[in-house]
Design a protein around this motif. Structure first.
Motif, PDB file in Angstrom:
ATOM      1  N   LEU A 181      -2.244  -1.542  -5.794  1.00 23.66           N
ATOM      2  CA  LEU A 181      -3.407  -1.710  -4.923  1.00 23.66           C
ATOM      3  C   LEU A 181      -4.093  -3.057  -5.206  1.00 23.66           C
ATOM      4  O   LEU A 181      -4.427  -3.804  -4.275  1.00 23.66           O
ATOM      5  N   SER A 193       1.094   2.646 -11.360  1.00 23.18           N
ATOM      6  CA  SER A 193       1.594   2.068 -10.117  1.00 23.18           C
ATOM      7  C   SER A 193       0.515   1.978  -9.041  1.00 23.18           C
ATOM      8  O   SER A 193       0.397   0.951  -8.358  1.00 23.18           O
ATOM      9  N   PHE A 194      -0.276   3.042  -8.876  1.00 20.26           N
ATOM     10  CA  PHE A 194      -1.242   3.046  -7.775  1.00 20.26           C
ATOM     11  C   PHE A 194      -2.276   1.925  -7.952  1.00 20.26           C
ATOM     12  O   PHE A 194      -2.490   1.118  -7.037  1.00 20.26           O
ATOM     13  N   ALA A 249       2.204   1.764  -3.321  1.00 23.35           N
ATOM     14  CA  ALA A 249       1.168   2.247  -4.231  1.00 23.35           C
ATOM     15  C   ALA A 249       0.933   3.749  -4.062  1.00 23.35           C
ATOM     16  O   ALA A 249       0.551   4.439  -5.011  1.00 23.35           O
ATOM     17  N   ILE A 250       1.145   4.259  -2.858  1.00 21.40           N
ATOM     18  CA  ILE A 250       0.952   5.699  -2.611  1.00 21.40           C
ATOM     19  C   ILE A 250       2.189   6.494  -2.975  1.00 21.40           C
ATOM     20  O   ILE A 250       2.115   7.578  -3.563  1.00 21.40           O
ATOM     21  N   ILE A 251       3.369   5.971  -2.652  1.00 24.68           N
ATOM     22  CA  ILE A 251       4.608   6.725  -2.831  1.00 24.68           C
ATOM     23  C   ILE A 251       4.993   6.809  -4.295  1.00 24.68           C
ATOM     24  O   ILE A 251       5.448   7.880  -4.763  1.00 24.68           O
ATOM     25  N   LEU A 289       3.500   9.672  -6.255  1.00 17.08           N
ATOM     26  CA  LEU A 289       4.083  10.942  -5.808  1.00 17.08           C
ATOM     27  C   LEU A 289       5.483  11.119  -6.381  1.00 17.08           C
ATOM     28  O   LEU A 289       5.856  12.224  -6.826  1.00 17.08           O
ATOM     29  N   LEU A 293       0.830  -1.214   0.000  1.00 10.16           N
ATOM     30  CA  LEU A 293       0.000   0.000   0.000  1.00 10.16           C
ATOM     31  C   LEU A 293       0.856   1.253   0.000  1.00 10.16           C
ATOM     32  O   LEU A 293       0.559   2.230  -0.714  1.00 10.16           O
ATOM     33  N   LEU A 294       1.908   1.272   0.819  1.00  8.52           N
ATOM     34  CA  LEU A 294       2.805   2.438   0.843  1.00  8.52           C
ATOM     35  C   LEU A 294       3.462   2.633  -0.514  1.00  8.52           C
ATOM     36  O   LEU A 294       3.597   3.777  -0.997  1.00  8.52           O
TER      37      LEU A 294
END
Length: 931
Positions: free
Chosen positions: A496, A491-492, A120-122, A125, A117-118
């Motif tokens: 996920l 990526s996200f 997917a978020i990073i 960004l 999950l991290l």
């Protein structure tokens, strides 16, 4: 409770002792074999189809991040089921109370999920910052110089090779993603079919086991009962026959057959006499007729000896030798005058009542049979009644065992299997297409990296002219940039979904598959078994076990995998202990029956028995002295019926008629043709005589064969047979008088012992079959394993292999991004290394202006940058531009000179004075060395 009632008469079989005699009984129980095993279709083999290494790595990773037990020590399945059953509030309260235990139990899985999950978020960004950096002219947006540095070539090669290694590894993951996604879908669509096959095989297994038990306990016992009843009904004849064989009293039976067959012998002798007399007459008639025909034909053929046809016929047949009877046939003398005397002697013996005299001795011996029958007449009904009662109890036990086997109603489960596809197949298809999109996104990113490497390694440098090839290293740099952008873009969503797949696959693998594959090692299966399976199994099998057994699913599955029998697995010995069959003798005290039987069989009248009286012996000796024993009938048996004449008369007559037709064509020989025709008719009559002789001879042989059978009785002659039988009958009389009762007692013991042996044989058959042959659990184990393989190995393993392949690709894309950023600037450089001299030249002001304007340049790598660059100044003393400069004037070839700025006035010196100058000459840059 006794399951068998054994008649007193059969108990004697075990207790009676006898001398070692030959077998008394001729009866054999032919048991119906056990039914053939059905054709089971379940297949528990697994074909990974090339993905075994993926599954191995995935399962190894899951084993590393998961604990051995499914649930923490302080939580069991009943607590979870109760909390969920009471509603959401109770479930939340349960989670609040035990969240720390659950967190520690699955810390590895949760850590991996949080990492996904991290990531997917990073990653998005990071992608945003990367795009901003590129827009600002940094992060490899433009190369520091259009010229390679000294180490750029080496850096470009090794960085490209390293990126290729990561890309190749990612290709493996991409292929595995497509394959495992397809395997997951096909495995699920095939699950219901394999489950249905497994349940079919389970039903066939229970049906076959029940049928086998029915054959053993019902059908085979009925076959045994039938044979035992026959033995009881034939007890008298059987014992008398064995006594006759032991004492040689069988001779009286043979003598009775001999004298009772004297009328047949007499009839055979009459037939032989008639046949021989007829043959004697026919042979004389045939011999005379052939001689007459021989003379007539010789005389007729003398009139055409000059004719070629007659000459050919005479050369083919020698009438003196061929038209005659066979020499061997003429040597036989058919007429036997002694038969008349033999017939007279036999008639006298028959009139003297020799048959009745022998029959008197046989009747005395038959009294033994009647006495034996009468002595056990009151026992037979009891034996048969108790045997029937025994059969009824076996049928009742068979019904109980069949009820135990049919306690599991598989039809209800099998009926609900199609509902699985109805409720899940739509969502499985959705997941398949989601997986296909995910794998396609990975393939798109990989495609960009592959093309970037391909153009970067194999393409030329970016050209400075409009018409140059676009497939150059600059194009490779653009593909690499596209791969990076797509990686950040997808990526996200991909990470996920991959994390969701991971959590679901890891949970199913641990909670379901490992539980089903090793239930005896699974804590959750043991808890479910204790709280749910055991009560259900005990309720279903309670009637079969009479409430005496406690069943466990773990134990049942474990025993089934060891290929034990269903009798031992379900503990049916408490329902019907099959070993009690071996103790059937001890259930009843029947000594009184045995003593009564022995007393009745001690017959006192045997001491005065006489099989042959002196008068009967004298008559038999008279029969032995008759001439029938001296007559040789074997000479008739060796006669060949087809060799009566030297030639085949039919063939000779055909040739003779052919000769007549040929001769009749000559007018001068018509009288010869008439004679030949007459002789052909005469020979046809002789041929009829030959056929009559053949039929009479065949009947004679049959009469001789029957006669020898009736008088010799496997001896060389009637005289030898009668003397042997008289001696045997006299010895039998002596033995029966002295040892008859004892022999009958011994035979009775042997008789009943062999009868009991048949029951012992049946008991051994039942014990061996039920404990070693019937109901082996291998088919059930295969059906269970086939279902587990269909779900865990063909669905869950590919499912886990899918998220592992996607995750593998994304982890490899991270170093690919870093390496691609480094390669982009290297691939965009348009010139090679110029040398150390130019590398030392600096233009600070121009460099400062270029850096300041770099963020606004958008020139494609394939187009010449004629308006954004300027040539390097020439080396002092050099008139023209240096050859390595690609930013030189191209108007000479195009006849169009675009205006360009230059700070090198010497560039104008290479143009002719008369050539128009299209450049604006600006002053050299001001150089400020700094304070």
């Amino acid at each position: 409770m006794h399951f068998y009632t054994i008649p007193s008469f059969l108990f004697l079989l075990h207790t009676a002792t006898s001398d070692p005699l030959n077998g008394v009984l001729d009866h054999v129980v032919v048991y119906q074999p056990l039914p053939a095993a059905p054709e089971y279709k379940s297949d528990d083999s697994f074909n990974a189809r090339g993905m075994e290494h993926v599954y191995l790595l995935t399962n190894t990773f899951l084993d590393l991040i998961q604990r051995d037990d499914v649930l923490p020590k302080g939580i069991n399945t009943s607590m979870i089921i109760n909390a969920v059953g009471e509603g959401p509030a109770s479930t939340l309260q349960f989670m609040k109370a035990h969240w720390q235990d659950l967190l520690l139990q699955y810390i590895g899985v949760l850590t991996t999920g949080v990492f996904g999950l991290l990531l997917a978020i990073i990653l998005p960004l990071i992608g945003l910052f990367f795009c901003c950096c590129r827009c600002a002219g940094k992060c490899g947006a433009y190369p520091d110089s259009h010229y390679d540095k000294r180490s750029d070539a080496c850096k470009r090669f090794f960085t490209g090779v390293l990126l290729a290694v990561f890309v190749i590894a990612a290709m493996f993951g991409s292929v595995c993603a497509f394959v495992t996604n397809h395997y997951t879908f096909t495995g699920w669509t095939d699950l219901t079919r394999k489950m249905d096959i497994s349940l079919d095989d389970t039903g066939h297994y229970f049906q076959h086991t029940g049928d086998s038990v029915h054959v053993l306990l019902v059908t085979n016992f009925a076959e045994l009962e039938e044979v035992v009843n026959d033995i009881l009904d034939e007890s008298g004849p059987t014992l008398k026959k064995q006594l006759a064989n032991i004492t040689e009293a069988v001779a009286i039976e043979t003598l009775n057959d001999l004298v009772s067959g004297l009328s047949k012998v007499k009839r055979n002798l009459r037939d032989i006499s008639d046949d021989t007399n007829e043959l004697e007459a026919k042979v004389a008639q045939l011999q005379d007729g052939l001689s007459r025909s021989q003379r007539s034909l010789t005389s007729a053929l003398e009139g055409c000896t000059s004719n070629q046809v007659c000459e050919k016929f005479l050369s083919q047949y020698n009438l003196d030798k061929d038209l005659a009877m066979a020499d061997d046939f003429l040597k036989i003398k058919f007429k036997m005058p002694a038969i008349t005397g033999v017939l007279s002697d036999i008639s006298d013996l028959i009139e003297n009542d020799i048959e009745e005299k022998v029959l008197v001795g046989k009747a005395k011996f038959d009294l033994i049979e009647k006495q034996i029958e009468q002595s056990i007449e009151d026992i037979k009904p009891k034996v048969k009644t108790e045997l029937r009662e025994m059969g009824k109890q076996l049928e009742a036990q068979n019904g109980k065992i069949k009820a135990a086997l049919q306690g599991l109603d598989l039809a209800v489960i099998q009926k609900d299997i199609p509902k699985l596809d109805t409720h899940t197949l739509k969502y499985v298809e959705y997941r398949y297409y989601v997986g296909l999109v995910m794998a396609s996104a990975i393939l798109l990113i990989l495609f960009c990296f592959i093309l970037g490497l391909f153009y970067g390694m194999c393409g030329k440098r970016p050209g400075g002219l409009y018409g140059d090839d676009c497939c150059n290293t600059g194009t490779g740099a653009s593909f690499l940039v596209s791969g990076i952008y797509f990686t950040f873009l997808f990526s996200f969503l991909l990470l996920l979904l991959t994390t969701a797949h991971f959590l679901l696959g890891a949970g199913v693998e641990k909670a379901v598959c490992q539980t089903l594959l090793a239930p005896h090692q699974s804590d959750i299966f043991q808890q479910i078994d204790q709280h749910y399976f055991q009560p259900t199994l005990n309720e279903v099998l309670n009637d079969a076990s009479n409430g005496n057994n406690r069943y466990s699913a773990t134990k049942l599955i474990s025993d089934c995998h060891t290929n034990d029998t269903i009798y031992n697995i379900l503990k049916l010995e408490s329902v019907y202990n099959i070993t009690e069959l071996t103790n059937w003798r001890s259930h009843y005290g029947i000594g009184e029956y045995i003593e009564n039987l022995k007393n009745k069989l001690q017959i006192g009248e045997l001491s005065g028995i006489t099989l042959l009286t002196p008068e009967t012996t004298h008559d038999l000796e008279e029969l032995a002295r008759s001439e029938i024993s001296d007559m040789d009938f074997s000479k008739f048996s060796d006669i060949l019926e087809d060799e009566i004449t030297k030639i085949d008369l039919r063939s000779f007559i055909r040739h003779l008629r052919t000769l007549r037709e040929q001769v009749s064509r000559y007018p001068s020989l018509k009288f010869v043709a008439t004679k030949l025709d007459n002789e052909a008719l005469y020979l046809e009559n002789m041929n009829k005589v030959v056929e009559t002789v053949k039929l009479t001879l065949r009947h004679l042989k049959q009469s001789v064969t029957q006669l020898e059978k009736n008088i010799k009785f496997n001896k060389s002659s009637m005289r030898e047979a009668i003397h042997t039988l008289i001696g045997q009958a006299n010895r039998a009389t002596s033995v029966i008088r002295s040892k008859g009762p004892q022999l009958i007692g011994d035979l009775t013991g042997r008789y009943v012992s062999e009868t009991v042996g048949l029951i012992d044989e049946y008991v051994d058959r039942v014990l061996t079959s039920i404990e070693r042959e019937v109901g082996y659990c291998a088919p059930l184990s295969t059906s269970y394993n086939a279902t587990v393989v269909a779900f865990c190995h063909e669905i869950v393993d590919p499912f886990n292999g899918f998220w592992a392949s996607i995750g593998w690709c994304f982890l490899l894309f991270l170093p690919c991004i870093c390496l691609s950023v480094s390669l982009i600037s290297l691939y965009r450089k348009s010139e090679g290394y110029p040398g150390p001299l130019v590398e030392t030249e600096t233009q600070p002001l121009d460099k400062k202006r270029r850096d300041r304007a770099r963020g606004h340049r958008r020139t494609p790598s394939g187009f010449p940058e004629v308006t954004h660059s300027r040539a390097l100044p020439p080396v002092p003393g050099e008139v023209e531009e240096r050859a390595h400069s690609r930013y030189r004037d191209t108007s000479a070839t195009r006849h169009i000179e675009p205006p360009r700025y230059t700070s090198n006035p010497s560039l104008n010196q290479r143009s002719p004075p008369s050539a128009p100058s299209g450049e604006y000459e600006r002053p050299p840059p001001y150089y400020y060395p700094g304070p």
